[in-house]
Design a protein around this motif. Structure first.
Motif, PDB file in Angstrom:
ATOM      1  N   TRP A  28       0.729  -1.147   0.506  1.00 13.11           N
ATOM      2  CA  TRP A  28       0.153   0.125   0.153  1.00 13.11           C
ATOM      3  C   TRP A  28       0.500   1.103  -0.422  1.00 13.11           C
ATOM      4  CZ3 TRP A  28      -1.487   2.663   4.416  1.00 13.11           C
ATOM      5  CH2 TRP A  28      -0.569   2.562   6.105  1.00 13.11           C
ATOM      6  N   TRP A  29      -0.044   2.307  -0.988  1.00 13.90           N
ATOM      7  CA  TRP A  29       0.890   3.679  -0.543  1.00 13.90           C
ATOM      8  C   TRP A  29       0.048   3.949   0.157  1.00 13.90           C
ATOM      9  CZ3 TRP A  29       2.041   5.087  -6.963  1.00 13.90           C
ATOM     10  CH2 TRP A  29       3.041   3.792  -6.816  1.00 13.90           C
ATOM     11  N   ILE A  30       0.727   5.614   1.094  1.00 15.11           N
ATOM     12  CA  ILE A  30      -0.048   6.338   1.175  1.00 15.11           C
ATOM     13  C   ILE A  30       1.634   7.881   1.582  1.00 15.11           C
ATOM     14  CG2 ILE A  30       1.668   5.827   3.813  1.00 15.11           C
ATOM     15  CD1 ILE A  30      -1.093   6.990   5.112  1.00 15.11           C
ATOM     16  N   ASN A  31       0.210   8.958   1.136  1.00 16.45           N
ATOM     17  CA  ASN A  31       1.237  10.213   1.300  1.00 16.45           C
ATOM     18  C   ASN A  31       1.733  10.260   2.692  1.00 16.45           C
ATOM     19  OD1 ASN A  31      -1.332  10.754   1.172  1.00 16.45           O
ATOM     20  ND2 ASN A  31      -1.214  12.582   0.900  1.00 16.45           N
ATOM     21  N   PRO A  32       2.552  11.583   3.023  1.00 13.55           N
ATOM     22  CA  PRO A  32       3.189  11.629   4.649  1.00 13.55           C
ATOM     23  C   PRO A  32       2.342  11.762   5.677  1.00 13.55           C
ATOM     24  CG  PRO A  32       4.272  12.449   2.961  1.00 13.55           C
ATOM     25  CD  PRO A  32       3.587  12.289   2.299  1.00 13.55           C
ATOM     26  N   TRP A  33       0.724  11.237   5.987  1.00 14.44           N
ATOM     27  CA  TRP A  33       0.385  12.051   7.154  1.00 14.44           C
ATOM     28  C   TRP A  33       1.381  11.526   8.638  1.00 14.44           C
ATOM     29  CZ3 TRP A  33      -5.208  12.543   6.736  1.00 14.44           C
ATOM     30  CH2 TRP A  33      -5.747  12.901   5.218  1.00 14.44           C
ATOM     31  N   ARG A  34       1.395  12.826   9.464  1.00  9.83           N
ATOM     32  CA  ARG A  34       1.870  13.169  10.635  1.00  9.83           C
ATOM     33  C   ARG A  34       1.404  12.317  11.735  1.00  9.83           C
ATOM     34  NH1 ARG A  34       4.489  17.183   6.957  1.00  9.83           N
ATOM     35  NH2 ARG A  34       6.380  16.663   6.967  1.00  9.83           N
ATOM     36  N   ILE A  35       0.941  10.969  11.728  1.00  8.72           N
ATOM     37  CA  ILE A  35       0.064  10.433  12.935  1.00  8.72           C
ATOM     38  C   ILE A  35       1.124   9.866  14.369  1.00  8.72           C
ATOM     39  CG2 ILE A  35      -1.950   8.805  13.483  1.00  8.72           C
ATOM     40  CD1 ILE A  35      -2.567   9.345  10.458  1.00  8.72           C
ATOM     41  N   LEU A  46       7.144  14.450  13.816  1.00 11.56           N
ATOM     42  CA  LEU A  46       7.347  12.608  12.412  1.00 11.56           C
ATOM     43  C   LEU A  46       7.696  13.471  11.770  1.00 11.56           C
ATOM     44  CD1 LEU A  46       3.921  13.399  14.667  1.00 11.56           C
ATOM     45  CD2 LEU A  46       4.763  10.843  14.124  1.00 11.56           C
ATOM     46  N   THR A  47       7.858  12.809  11.126  1.00 13.46           N
ATOM     47  CA  THR A  47       8.564  12.109   9.531  1.00 13.46           C
ATOM     48  C   THR A  47       7.255  11.820   8.547  1.00 13.46           C
ATOM     49  OG1 THR A  47       9.388  10.005   9.283  1.00 13.46           O
ATOM     50  CG2 THR A  47      11.185  11.643  10.216  1.00 13.46           C
ATOM     51  N   GLY A  48       5.858  11.341   8.753  1.00 15.35           N
ATOM     52  CA  GLY A  48       5.331  10.740   8.016  1.00 15.35           C
ATOM     53  C   GLY A  48       4.974   9.232   8.055  1.00 15.35           C
ATOM     54  N   GLU A  49       6.626   9.039   8.344  1.00 21.21           N
ATOM     55  CA  GLU A  49       6.768   7.409   8.452  1.00 21.21           C
ATOM     56  C   GLU A  49       5.799   6.219   8.762  1.00 21.21           C
ATOM     57  OE1 GLU A  49      11.022   6.465   6.305  1.00 21.21           O
ATOM     58  OE2 GLU A  49       9.719   4.235   6.477  1.00 21.21           O
ATOM     59  N   GLU A  50       5.920   7.047  10.629  1.00 24.94           N
ATOM     60  CA  GLU A  50       5.957   6.095  12.221  1.00 24.94           C
ATOM     61  C   GLU A  50       3.997   5.898  11.560  1.00 24.94           C
ATOM     62  OE1 GLU A  50       6.738   9.397  11.154  1.00 24.94           O
ATOM     63  OE2 GLU A  50       8.443   9.760  12.491  1.00 24.94           O
ATOM     64  N   PHE A  51       3.635   6.349  11.093  1.00 24.36           N
ATOM     65  CA  PHE A  51       2.106   5.186  11.253  1.00 24.36           C
ATOM     66  C   PHE A  51       1.950   4.245  10.749  1.00 24.36           C
ATOM     67  CE2 PHE A  51      -1.972   5.394   9.406  1.00 24.36           C
ATOM     68  CZ  PHE A  51      -2.722   4.355  10.249  1.00 24.36           C
ATOM     69  N   VAL A  73       4.835   7.975  -0.440  1.00 26.42           N
ATOM     70  CA  VAL A  73       4.848   8.745  -1.562  1.00 26.42           C
ATOM     71  C   VAL A  73       4.876   9.882  -1.557  1.00 26.42           C
ATOM     72  CG1 VAL A  73       3.938   8.335  -3.932  1.00 26.42           C
ATOM     73  CG2 VAL A  73       4.431   6.666  -2.937  1.00 26.42           C
ATOM     74  N   THR A  74       5.688  11.052  -1.372  1.00 27.43           N
ATOM     75  CA  THR A  74       5.196  12.611  -1.443  1.00 27.43           C
ATOM     76  C   THR A  74       4.008  12.870  -2.741  1.00 27.43           C
ATOM     77  OG1 THR A  74       6.536  13.467  -2.963  1.00 27.43           O
ATOM     78  CG2 THR A  74       7.576  12.694  -0.304  1.00 27.43           C
ATOM     79  N   ASN A  75       3.524  13.953  -2.060  1.00 26.10           N
ATOM     80  CA  ASN A  75       2.073  14.711  -2.460  1.00 26.10           C
ATOM     81  C   ASN A  75       3.174  14.912  -3.881  1.00 26.10           C
ATOM     82  OD1 ASN A  75       0.445  14.115   0.032  1.00 26.10           O
ATOM     83  ND2 ASN A  75       1.501  16.399   0.984  1.00 26.10           N
ATOM     84  N   GLN A  76       4.073  16.182  -4.086  1.00 25.25           N
ATOM     85  CA  GLN A  76       4.421  15.895  -5.094  1.00 25.25           C
ATOM     86  C   GLN A  76       4.584  14.980  -6.480  1.00 25.25           C
ATOM     87  OE1 GLN A  76       6.095  16.504  -2.054  1.00 25.25           O
ATOM     88  NE2 GLN A  76       5.041  19.554  -2.091  1.00 25.25           N
ATOM     89  N   GLU A  77       4.904  13.990  -5.538  1.00 29.07           N
ATOM     90  CA  GLU A  77       5.449  13.078  -7.214  1.00 29.07           C
ATOM     91  C   GLU A  77       3.610  11.899  -7.283  1.00 29.07           C
ATOM     92  OE1 GLU A  77       8.531   9.947  -6.084  1.00 29.07           O
ATOM     93  OE2 GLU A  77       7.982  10.492  -3.408  1.00 29.07           O
ATOM     94  N   GLY A 329     -10.114   8.845   2.059  1.00 33.25           N
ATOM     95  CA  GLY A 329     -10.087   7.285   2.258  1.00 33.25           C
ATOM     96  C   GLY A 329      -9.004   6.482   1.364  1.00 33.25           C
ATOM     97  N   PHE A 330      -9.961   5.284   1.283  1.00 40.26           N
ATOM     98  CA  PHE A 330      -7.985   4.240   1.188  1.00 40.26           C
ATOM     99  C   PHE A 330      -8.737   3.854  -0.758  1.00 40.26           C
ATOM    100  CE2 PHE A 330      -7.158   3.847   5.005  1.00 40.26           C
ATOM    101  CZ  PHE A 330      -6.507   5.006   5.311  1.00 40.26           C
TER     102      PHE A 330
END
Lengths: 449, 292
Positions: A28-35, A46-51, A73-77, A329-330
């Protein structure tokens, strides 16, 4: 003969072991959500990778036969990476990103989620969250988050400036404000702070580039303008009401002088930065934006923490204010293996169960579940109040600004931005700019249909 | 048979050329060929239908593509001569200095070349900021009215060109410096003895002898600037009112925002053909009496 029998048996055993121990791999792919996952030190940025790391590991603990691989995956790409992956058939099993396209559902690339939602889910998830992925009578987006980060939904007030100007911000927060009251307040919040005779502090910042259209659209919608007719066969954003809305925004800069010039060259971050650095007293955003202030202070990007309050957008006398509301959502890509498909949905249920979805609190977001939102921010009276107000405004006045899932807004956005740029740079009147936009938008609509 | 014999005779040369050719084939020829192929389809990730030259017909009847093409030419022919002139001027000015000073200047001018173009664009976004930017701060100090540099369709493109000219040219300065060092010193000494002015020396000796390097920089600069993308993406997104939209940016939005890969491929092919044409023209006009 005896030897060959043994070799065959050994081979069978090997194949059997390999078959039975074969893991289901989910990517699965996710953009950096700092949860922040449970146990994350409060002072550690938080870097976004923790969650994604934590939730994948937790799920694998419950399902040892599953291997979960996540990609940040970053928002830009995101858009180009996803398009390239689909084109080369290397897409993930599911993703949460800043982009998705209803044409994917139409062309059978996605799994509908309807059969996997429990009766409780149907009741608990906000309708706007379910609607976010509704295409051709089926739902394709597994709800997770309710609302955008507040852009176009609510405003943020920097209360010390309001108090300095003698404005009762509590009344605004509780009772709302008309457009006329808003202008009067804005005039009081615009001043020369260093005494050089030039205005250097404004009430509000406006921007026309990229995503800032939410905020301008809010004023247009509040004046009664609408993007399309009922059945979305025609773009009608050049109605007299829409023109009045855009004229109102332009007047804030040109006539009343309460917003700095240059809106045509400012993007969303430029506008937010004006608020963060107190060059303006009113910002756009909701609870997430408040969270960003805390994060920026922690990261050293802002020197001082401050506590703005959530307020509704102003409204036209006799009409309700409006708030841009939608869920996200997903999305699950089509699966050929039913066992794997079931496991993917099992994972989505795990991510969005009552306990795990509540982690969105650490990001200052609202969840897609009504029942969970009632329990959020219980230990933080200030945030609890802001979030409650944000939810109330969204619930009462929330609407979709950009048409249904099948409406090709993404292809029109650049033309709308061009219309705003033309308006703010005064190369066209609001009427000319919106007329030009509507002509281009209808051309695109005709082409798509 | 003759051909095979010749290949066998030069087998070692072919052997060593093979890896390079393989990379060229995989990373250049095949993508270009695939681009041509895709440009003939209505290809949008979801479906692929052969439509012949319909994409080409569509882009040439589209005002936005024509505007992007015109903007790309304006940008390229705005940047390249100025940037090349700047590189030449800096090279000639630093040439008489001692080696450490020359190296210092070369490093200073080369630095932006090794800095991310996104970072540079972000810095220039702040410089051009309409209300709180550095440029308008100086304008105010001089008693001038602030200008919305990137928000006005008359100033946005010149602003981008100015930024590129100021930040670019580092690698060309290094190349030109190396080329200048290879010019025999006695050419200049003889010219001086004959009483030639600095301008005469520059135009009659320096420039003609630097011509191969200038030609190389011109071709490479044209190609690079014709494909400019990141500064547009970060700073203007093609605005205001599409006044800075370039073909490369339009290809990006068509492919990754609208998912119209066939149309984007057709645009890329037009860009490719124009670049090949420009390259040929440059070699023809400027390369006529170049001695390598």
């Amino acid at each position: 003969m005896k030897t060959s029998w043994k070799v065959l048996l050994a081979l069978l055993l090997l194949v059997g072991t390999a078959l039975f121990s074969a893991k289901i791999t989910i990517t699965w792919w996710i953009n950096p959500w700092r949860i922040a996952p449970p146990g994350h030190p409060a002072d550690k940025p938080l870097t976004g990778e923790e969650f994604p790391k934590w939730i994948s590991e937790e799920f694998m603990k419950l399902h040892p036969d599953v291997e979960v691989k996540y990609v940040l995956v970053t928002n830009q790409e995101y858009a180009q990476k996803l398009a390239a992956a689909i084109a080369t058939k290397t897409q993930p099993d599911f993703f949460k990103g800043p982009v998705w396209d209803s044409r994917w559902a139409k062309s059978g690339l996605l799994e509908p989620i309807d059969d996997y939602l429990s009766p409780e889910d149907w009741k608990d998830f906000y309708e706007q969250c379910l609607k976010a992925g509704y295409v051709d009578g089926k739902h394709y987006m597994w709800p997770w988050v309710y609302g955008t980060n507040g852009m176009g939904a609510t405003m943020l007030l920097y209360t010390p400036d309001f108090e300095k100007a003698g404005i009762d911000w509590r009344k605004i927060v509780n009772e709302g404000w008309t457009m006329e009251e808003f202008v009067e307040v804005c005039k009081k919040l615009t001043w020369d702070s260093d005494g050089d005779g030039q205005i250097d502090h404004y009430a509000i910042g406006l921007g026309a580039k990229s995503d800032m259209v939410h905020n301008v659209l809010n004023f247009i919608y509040a004046h009664g303008g609408r993007l399309t007719n009922e059945d979305e066969t025609e773009v009608i954003l050049n109605s007299p009401e829409a023109i009045a809305g855009l004229q109102f925004v332009l007047d804030l800069i040109e006539k009343h002088g309460v917003a700095p010039k240059g809106a045509e060259a400012l993007d969303i971050y430029g506008v937010i930065n004006l608020f963060h650095t107190h060059k303006v007293s009113i910002g756009f955003g909701g609870p997430y934006e408040i969270g960003r202030i805390t994060r920026y202070v922690r990261e050293g990007r802002l020197s001082e923490a401050f506590y703005p309050v959530v307020a509704p957008f102003p409204h036209v006398e006799g009409k309700d204010p409006v708030a841009y509301a939608r869920g996200s959502g997903f999305i699950v890509f089509k699966q050929s293996d039913p066992k794997k498909r079931d496991m993917i949905f099992e994972f989505l249920k795990f991510i969005t169960n009552h306990e795990n979805i509540a982690l969105l609190e650490t990001l200052n977001y609202l969840t897609a579940r009504r029942s969970v939102n009632e329990l959020l921010y219980k230990d933080d009276p200030y945030m609890n109040e802001q979030v409650r107000r944000y939810a109330q405004i969204m619930d009462k006045y929330g609407m979709e600004f950009f048409g249904s899932q099948e409406f090709p807004w993404s292809q029109m956005n650049a033309h709308f931005v061009a219309a705003l740029e033309a308006t703010f740079s005064k190369s066209k009147t609001p009427e000319q700019a919106l007329n030009d936009f509507v002509r281009e938008a209808n051309r695109i609509l005709k082409k798509v249909k | 048979m003759n051909l095979l014999k010749r290949i066998y005779k030069h087998r070692y040369a072919y052997f060593f050329l093979l890896p390079h050719f393989a990379f060229f084939l995989i990373f250049f020829l095949l993508p270009v060929g695939n681009g041509v192929y895709l440009s003939l389809f209505d290809y949008n990730v979801f479906s692929k239908t052969f439509i012949g030259i319909e994409n080409y017909r569509e882009i040439f009847s589209d005002w936005l593509f024509r505007k992007a093409l015109l903007n790309t030419f304006i940008y390229t022919f705005g940047v390249v001569p100025l940037w090349l002139g700047k590189a030449l001027l800096v090279t000639v000015l630093i040439y008489p200095f001692r080696k450490p000073i020359k190296t210092f200047f070369k490093t200073v001018f080369y630095l932006p070349h090794v800095t991310s173009s996104v970072i540079i664009s972000l810095i220039w976004l702040w410089i051009f900021n309409p209300t709180f930017g550095l440029l308008n701060y100086f304008m105010k100090l001089l008693g001038l009215n602030p200008v919305i540099w990137l928000g006005n369709k008359l100033t946005a493109m010149p602003s981008l060109i100015a930024m590129q000219v100021i930040m670019g040219g580092g690698s060309t300065i290094v190349l030109l410096s190396a080329a200048m060092a290879s010019i025999p010193e006695y050419y200049f000494e003889s010219a001086k003895l004959e009483g030639a002015s600095s301008w005469k020396i520059f135009t009659k000796i320096t420039v003609p002898l630097l011509k191969p390097t200038i030609l190389y920089a011109l071709v490479m600069g044209t190609i690079a600037n014709f494909q400019t993308f990141s500064n547009i993406y970060v700073m203007t997104q093609g605005g205001p009112e599409f006044s800075t939209i370039t073909v490369a940016y339009l290809v990006y939005t068509t492919a990754f925002r609208d998912y119209n890969l066939g149309l984007a491929s057709a645009m890329s092919m037009v860009m490719f053909v124009i670049l090949v044409g420009l390259g040929i023209l440059q070699f023809k006009w400027l390369g006529s009496n170049v001695q390598y």
